[in-house]
Design an enzyme around this catalytic site. Structure first.
Site, PDB file in Angstrom:
ATOM      1  N   SER A  61       0.918  -1.321   0.080  1.00  0.00           N
ATOM      2  CA  SER A  61      -0.189   0.034   0.003  1.00  0.00           C
ATOM      3  C   SER A  61       0.904   1.231  -0.110  1.00  0.00           C
ATOM      4  O   SER A  61       1.834   1.298   0.844  1.00  0.00           O
ATOM      5  CB  SER A  61      -0.778  -0.060   1.110  1.00  0.00           C
ATOM      6  N   THR A  66       7.545   2.302   4.140  1.00  0.00           N
ATOM      7  CA  THR A  66       8.074   1.778   3.529  1.00  0.00           C
ATOM      8  C   THR A  66       7.874   1.880   1.773  1.00  0.00           C
ATOM      9  O   THR A  66       8.649   1.960   1.103  1.00  0.00           O
ATOM     10  CB  THR A  66       8.320   0.052   3.990  1.00  0.00           C
ATOM     11  N   CYS A  67       6.396   1.515   1.685  1.00  0.00           N
ATOM     12  CA  CYS A  67       6.048   1.685   0.397  1.00  0.00           C
ATOM     13  C   CYS A  67       6.211   3.207  -0.328  1.00  0.00           C
ATOM     14  O   CYS A  67       6.554   3.186  -1.382  1.00  0.00           O
ATOM     15  CB  CYS A  67       4.586   1.298   0.108  1.00  0.00           C
ATOM     16  N   ASP A  68       5.920   4.149   0.608  1.00  0.00           N
ATOM     17  CA  ASP A  68       6.033   5.528   0.307  1.00  0.00           C
ATOM     18  C   ASP A  68       7.563   5.643  -0.028  1.00  0.00           C
ATOM     19  O   ASP A  68       7.857   6.274  -0.993  1.00  0.00           O
ATOM     20  CB  ASP A  68       5.818   6.538   1.507  1.00  0.00           C
TER      21      ASP A  68
END
Length: 174
Positions: A61, A66-68
């Protein structure tokens, strides 16, 4: 309906074991086709990026740290790679959420695509987490003929990919 392959003992979320659905993709494999959404109504597939080297960054997501960071890192690198490369970030986030995230984060080089509708990408690339229906973090690099040239499945959802290794593999193809 065909039973999806279940892979256990290869991934965790917060240290808890999860089951990945779909095959393990390996270097040298022909990349499976997939359909994902660019927006709520527009589907795209692997063939829409024909003739390009593709880095596929899979994130659970875009609204997590971490995804950002992963999406921002590949967005910065995309500027240095030229027109023969496309970087796709795929998650199960709704296209609205992806668009909002990109606008707020200044993501303008990476193409975000949504696997929300039928999880076709997650199933084809062996990253769909059975228990929570999110895609496990991974990086795939495909050459212009859609042969897989680099694969990294992250063991723990919160881990970062090996950015340097992925970018080195990508640069060897362009």
């Amino acid at each position: 309906m065909t039973q999806l392959q279940e892979r256990t003992g290869v991934a965790t979320v917060g240290g808890n074991p999860v089951t990945l659905l779909g095959p393990e993709i390996k270097v040298g494999d022909q990349a499976p086709d997939f359909k994902v959404n660019k927006d709520l109504m527009t589907e795209v597939s692997l063939s829409d990026f024909e003739g390009k080297v593709k880095l596929i960054s899979v994130v659970p997501s875009v609204d997590t740290g971490t995804c950002d960071a992963q999406t921002r890192r590949f967005n910065v690198e995309a500027d240095k790679l030229g027109d023969d490369v496309v970087i796709l970030t795929i998650s199960v986030d709704l296209p609205f959420a992806q668009s909002r995230f990109c606008g707020a984060a200044g993501i303008d080089k990476v193409i975000t695509l949504s696997d929300y509708k039928n999880r076709a990408f997650g199933q084809a690339y062996g990253v769909l987490i059975k228990e929570i229906q999110l895609d496990q973090r991974a990086v795939f690099i495909l050459d212009t003929n859609n042969t897989v040239r680099y694969v990294e499945y992250l063991t723990e959802m919160k881990e970062h990919p090996n950015y340097d290794a992925a970018l080195q593999a990508l640069k060897e193809l362009v």
